[in-house]
Scaffold this motif. Structure first.
Motif, PDB file in Angstrom:
ATOM      1  N   GLY A 193     -10.627  -5.581 -12.153  1.00 28.22           N
ATOM      2  CA  GLY A 193     -11.242  -5.928 -10.918  1.00 28.22           C
ATOM      3  C   GLY A 193     -12.361  -6.039 -10.293  1.00 28.22           C
ATOM      4  O   GLY A 193     -12.753  -6.988  -9.371  1.00 28.22           O
ATOM      5  N   VAL A 194     -13.460  -6.685 -12.078  1.00 29.61           N
ATOM      6  CA  VAL A 194     -14.188  -7.937 -11.335  1.00 29.61           C
ATOM      7  C   VAL A 194     -14.112  -9.091 -10.584  1.00 29.61           C
ATOM      8  O   VAL A 194     -14.898  -9.697  -9.538  1.00 29.61           O
ATOM      9  CB  VAL A 194     -15.234  -8.535 -12.463  1.00 29.61           C
ATOM     10  CG1 VAL A 194     -15.881  -9.241 -12.472  1.00 29.61           C
ATOM     11  CG2 VAL A 194     -15.623  -6.744 -13.257  1.00 29.61           C
ATOM     12  N   ASN A 195     -12.895  -9.328 -11.231  1.00 28.66           N
ATOM     13  CA  ASN A 195     -11.903 -10.747 -11.031  1.00 28.66           C
ATOM     14  C   ASN A 195     -11.382 -10.067  -9.324  1.00 28.66           C
ATOM     15  O   ASN A 195     -10.343 -11.434  -8.403  1.00 28.66           O
ATOM     16  CB  ASN A 195     -11.360 -10.832 -11.663  1.00 28.66           C
ATOM     17  CG  ASN A 195     -12.072 -11.729 -12.578  1.00 28.66           C
ATOM     18  OD1 ASN A 195     -12.484 -13.009 -12.835  1.00 28.66           O
ATOM     19  ND2 ASN A 195     -12.246 -10.794 -14.101  1.00 28.66           N
ATOM     20  N   PHE A 251       5.581   2.325  -8.553  1.00 34.46           N
ATOM     21  CA  PHE A 251       5.221   3.239  -9.325  1.00 34.46           C
ATOM     22  C   PHE A 251       3.529   3.237  -8.641  1.00 34.46           C
ATOM     23  O   PHE A 251       3.294   2.736  -7.755  1.00 34.46           O
ATOM     24  CB  PHE A 251       4.681   2.349 -10.145  1.00 34.46           C
ATOM     25  CG  PHE A 251       4.441   1.237 -10.395  1.00 34.46           C
ATOM     26  CD1 PHE A 251       2.860   1.013 -10.456  1.00 34.46           C
ATOM     27  CD2 PHE A 251       4.575  -0.213  -9.582  1.00 34.46           C
ATOM     28  CE1 PHE A 251       1.972  -1.047 -10.292  1.00 34.46           C
ATOM     29  CE2 PHE A 251       4.369  -1.301  -9.819  1.00 34.46           C
ATOM     30  CZ  PHE A 251       3.141  -1.576  -9.585  1.00 34.46           C
ATOM     31  N   ILE A 252       2.930   4.542  -9.728  1.00 34.74           N
ATOM     32  CA  ILE A 252       1.661   4.294  -8.784  1.00 34.74           C
ATOM     33  C   ILE A 252       0.513   5.006  -9.718  1.00 34.74           C
ATOM     34  O   ILE A 252       0.435   5.761 -10.933  1.00 34.74           O
ATOM     35  CB  ILE A 252       1.239   6.249  -8.562  1.00 34.74           C
ATOM     36  CG1 ILE A 252       2.649   6.071  -7.081  1.00 34.74           C
ATOM     37  CG2 ILE A 252      -0.039   6.447  -7.511  1.00 34.74           C
ATOM     38  CD1 ILE A 252       2.653   7.629  -5.593  1.00 34.74           C
ATOM     39  N   LEU A 253      -0.677   4.085  -9.897  1.00 33.48           N
ATOM     40  CA  LEU A 253      -0.845   3.996 -11.462  1.00 33.48           C
ATOM     41  C   LEU A 253      -2.703   4.558 -11.031  1.00 33.48           C
ATOM     42  O   LEU A 253      -3.303   4.751  -9.642  1.00 33.48           O
ATOM     43  CB  LEU A 253      -1.397   2.430 -11.661  1.00 33.48           C
ATOM     44  CG  LEU A 253      -0.329   2.054 -11.778  1.00 33.48           C
ATOM     45  CD1 LEU A 253      -1.114   0.151 -12.763  1.00 33.48           C
ATOM     46  CD2 LEU A 253       1.097   3.084 -13.426  1.00 33.48           C
ATOM     47  N   ALA A 254      -3.270   5.345 -11.843  1.00 29.38           N
ATOM     48  CA  ALA A 254      -4.628   5.901 -11.749  1.00 29.38           C
ATOM     49  C   ALA A 254      -5.297   5.298 -13.049  1.00 29.38           C
ATOM     50  O   ALA A 254      -6.942   5.569 -12.535  1.00 29.38           O
ATOM     51  CB  ALA A 254      -4.302   7.441 -11.973  1.00 29.38           C
ATOM     52  N   ASN A 269      -5.636  -1.988  -7.895  1.00 28.36           N
ATOM     53  CA  ASN A 269      -5.109  -3.166  -6.838  1.00 28.36           C
ATOM     54  C   ASN A 269      -4.052  -3.927  -7.446  1.00 28.36           C
ATOM     55  O   ASN A 269      -2.955  -4.630  -6.584  1.00 28.36           O
ATOM     56  CB  ASN A 269      -6.102  -3.123  -5.631  1.00 28.36           C
ATOM     57  CG  ASN A 269      -6.498  -1.686  -4.766  1.00 28.36           C
ATOM     58  OD1 ASN A 269      -5.927  -0.230  -5.047  1.00 28.36           O
ATOM     59  ND2 ASN A 269      -7.898  -1.645  -4.605  1.00 28.36           N
ATOM     60  N   LEU A 270      -5.253  -4.526  -8.387  1.00 26.77           N
ATOM     61  CA  LEU A 270      -4.590  -6.423  -8.288  1.00 26.77           C
ATOM     62  C   LEU A 270      -3.247  -6.030  -8.719  1.00 26.77           C
ATOM     63  O   LEU A 270      -2.648  -7.295  -8.993  1.00 26.77           O
ATOM     64  CB  LEU A 270      -5.998  -6.986  -8.853  1.00 26.77           C
ATOM     65  CG  LEU A 270      -5.758  -8.358  -9.190  1.00 26.77           C
ATOM     66  CD1 LEU A 270      -5.565  -9.658  -8.630  1.00 26.77           C
ATOM     67  CD2 LEU A 270      -7.019  -9.213 -10.417  1.00 26.77           C
ATOM     68  N   ILE A 271      -3.997  -5.086 -10.103  1.00 30.80           N
ATOM     69  CA  ILE A 271      -2.183  -4.730 -10.871  1.00 30.80           C
ATOM     70  C   ILE A 271      -1.162  -5.062  -9.714  1.00 30.80           C
ATOM     71  O   ILE A 271       0.293  -4.792  -9.547  1.00 30.80           O
ATOM     72  CB  ILE A 271      -2.574  -3.665 -11.580  1.00 30.80           C
ATOM     73  CG1 ILE A 271      -3.134  -4.046 -12.921  1.00 30.80           C
ATOM     74  CG2 ILE A 271      -0.865  -3.388 -12.429  1.00 30.80           C
ATOM     75  CD1 ILE A 271      -3.581  -2.536 -13.833  1.00 30.80           C
ATOM     76  N   LYS A 272      -1.023  -4.324  -9.019  1.00 29.68           N
ATOM     77  CA  LYS A 272      -0.068  -3.544  -8.303  1.00 29.68           C
ATOM     78  C   LYS A 272       0.373  -5.095  -7.244  1.00 29.68           C
ATOM     79  O   LYS A 272       1.840  -5.345  -6.942  1.00 29.68           O
ATOM     80  CB  LYS A 272       0.230  -2.882  -6.610  1.00 29.68           C
ATOM     81  CG  LYS A 272       0.308  -1.988  -6.076  1.00 29.68           C
ATOM     82  CD  LYS A 272       0.440  -0.520  -6.670  1.00 29.68           C
ATOM     83  CE  LYS A 272       1.934   0.069  -5.780  1.00 29.68           C
ATOM     84  NZ  LYS A 272       2.700   1.830  -5.991  1.00 29.68           N
ATOM     85  N   THR A 273      -0.884  -5.794  -6.410  1.00 23.92           N
ATOM     86  CA  THR A 273      -0.459  -6.691  -6.128  1.00 23.92           C
ATOM     87  C   THR A 273       0.222  -8.110  -6.927  1.00 23.92           C
ATOM     88  O   THR A 273       1.160  -8.731  -6.881  1.00 23.92           O
ATOM     89  CB  THR A 273      -1.459  -7.867  -5.925  1.00 23.92           C
ATOM     90  OG1 THR A 273      -2.328  -6.994  -4.573  1.00 23.92           O
ATOM     91  CG2 THR A 273      -1.703  -8.695  -4.722  1.00 23.92           C
TER      92      THR A 273
END
Length: 502
Positions: free
Chosen positions: A349-351, A382-385, A366-370
């Motif tokens: 997230g920081v990156n 997939f939906i991550l929390a 969001n970055l994982i998804k992208t």
């Protein structure tokens, strides 16, 4: 001694129950050319033509396991494919959503490896001038008291003997240290430790339990002198007669910094240790760093923790670094470490500077998804929390896991990722599964366990067939996790017996 700890058995990390192992109890019937194969021949590792099956026979063999009467209320999701080129050998509910438990770590570590690179390290720095020192934590989950002593020694070598003001900065990660969707009992367990910018000793502390005189409460002492400031203990224990059963139940009290410990301990039992999370990790870090400085002969004046991400223009006086990311993801996946996974999520997230004014963990998600979408993973699958799988709001399909495993196997980081996974019968959370079976040493897979949830996803190096990738997910179970694992393991053993057939 047996501990019942906040219903930790069956939770995401669940290392205790995984490491204890269990009998495979194989009941499946494997048939080829009308030959019936006994489960014993597979468990013992005996290799013969009868234990091999053709790909065309695989669906019927798996259905025989999944469709047993005792499984009729369970929700199964399975996808099995060849690794390269990709061909589907079996699919059941592969596009439906499941609660994945720790299989979420497959997404988190894949994205971290691809975005940050295997040589990435997390740096903890001390800046300062004019008697003011500022330590900036950046969420290194591997940091221990040994690294704090290293920092103190570096400062002493520079001639620093007195600090007028010590500031430890806990704002590198923005957001909540505990995910709001984690169950309340989880945050009182060591596997639900808070995640912040100043992580020390994985943000857990230890209690030692020792017998006293017969009929007296068990003696409870902290191994960490600062832990008693954060927790209140309700001691409802008893020292029992020699040879008696020793068992404890540890419960958190909702809304309070209190632990209720109940149970008994035989008078002749040796001391036992259990871990609990730190309640105020920033203050905990500060006290330990002050102690390290004092032990090096450095006098500390005022000190405080600040929740700030403000950068400093002061020179860097000392620093320590984490192991390389390749080691951090192994330390995440092998023991299924929730804190490591959440720290990596926030580091991502920081990156991610594309979406400002959000919590760091949300930016990481969001970055994982992208990242995975760019690899061809279906973003709707997939939906991550969270980054660890402890949240029950994670919704993941077997398809998304298989696509992720397929995609990263084609990347330059493929082998680093693969060896970060537990190996059947050898390492991590699989070290006591598949022992003395054909799967031992050739299955690399991530486990996942929550109450009612058991999952396993990874790779199989089938000796007489092609390399395989699979995801097996079970939800809505009221059976003990060991029973579901036994059936999942039967399916995996089938994969090891595949052979090419004309």
């Amino acid at each position: 001694m047996k501990f019942k700890r906040l219903t930790a058995v069956g939770r995401t990390v669940g290392c205790l129950i995984l490491f204890l192992g269990f009998p495979l109890g194989l009941k499946a019937v494997y048939a080829e050319a009308q030959l019936v194969v006994s489960p014993q021949s597979i468990v013992s590792g005996k290799q013969n033509s009868a234990t091999n099956i053709c790909p065309a026979q695989l669906p019927e063999a798996i259905d025989a396991i999944v469709d047993r009467p005792e499984h009729r209320r369970l929700h199964w999701g399975i996808l099995i494919q060849t690794l390269s080129p990709s061909r589907t050998l079996y699919s059941r509910n592969a596009q439906q959503y499941f609660i994945p438990a720790s299989n979420v770590k497959l997404f988190t570590t894949a994205a971290a490896l691809l975005q940050l690179g295997s040589n990435f390290r997390i740096r903890t720095s001390v800046y300062g001038k004019n008697g003011v020192l500022r330590l900036v934590g950046r969420g290194d989950p591997s940091l221990t008291d040994a690294q704090l002593r290293d920092l103190a020694q570096q400062l002493r070598r520079q001639g620093i003997r007195q600090i007028q003001q010590l500031i430890v900065q806990d704002g590198y990660f923005q957001g909540l240290p505990l995910h709001p969707t984690w169950e309340w009992e989880d945050v009182y367990a060591d596997y639900g430790a808070p995640v912040n910018s100043l992580i020390l000793n994985q943000n857990v502390v230890e209690l030692q339990l020792s017998p006293q005189e017969l009929g007296q409460p068990v003696k409870i002492t902290w191994n960490d002198p600062f832990a008693a400031w954060q927790w209140q203990i309700e001691n409802q224990t008893l020292t029992a007669a020699s040879g008696g059963k020793s068992e404890f139940e540890v419960n958190g009290i909702l809304g309070k910094s209190s632990l209720q410990i109940r149970g008994q301990m035989a008078i002749d039992s040796p001391p036992e240790v259990l871990s609990v999370p730190v309640r105020n990790p920033g203050e905990h870090f500060l006290q330990h760093f002050k102690l390290a400085l004092i032990q090096e002969g450095i006098i500390v004046g005022q000190s405080q923790v600040i929740d700030s991400a403000e950068k400093t223009n002061e020179p860097e006086l000392a620093f320590v670094e984490s192991p390389r990311l390749s080691q951090l993801i192994a330390d995440t996946n092998l023991p299924s470490n929730n804190l490591y996974a959440e720290a990596l999520l926030r580091t991502l997230g920081v990156n991610n500077s594309t979406m400002p004014n959000q919590y760091t963990d949300s930016l990481g998600l969001n970055l994982i998804k992208t990242t995975l979408a760019n690899l061809g993973v279906d973003g709707e699958s997939f939906i991550l929390a969270d980054g660890s799988g402890l949240s029950r709001r994670n919704l993941v399909s077997p398809l998304s896991l298989v696509q992720t495993l397929q995609a990263i196997s084609q990347s330059p980081q493929a082998e680093i990722y693969r060896i970060s996974l537990p190996v059947a019968g050898v390492s991590g959370t699989l070290r006591n599964r598949f022992k003395d079976t054909p799967a031992m040493g050739i299955v690399y897979a991530k486990t996942g366990t929550l109450t009612g949830v058991v999952t396993l996803s990874g790779y199989v190096d089938a000796p007489n067939y092609e390399k395989l990738v699979f995801s097996i997910m079970v939800n809505h179970s009221n059976q003990p996790a060991r029973i579901i694992r036994s059936s999942i393991d039967e399916i995996v053993l089938l994969l090891t017996q595949l052979r090419r057939c004309e």
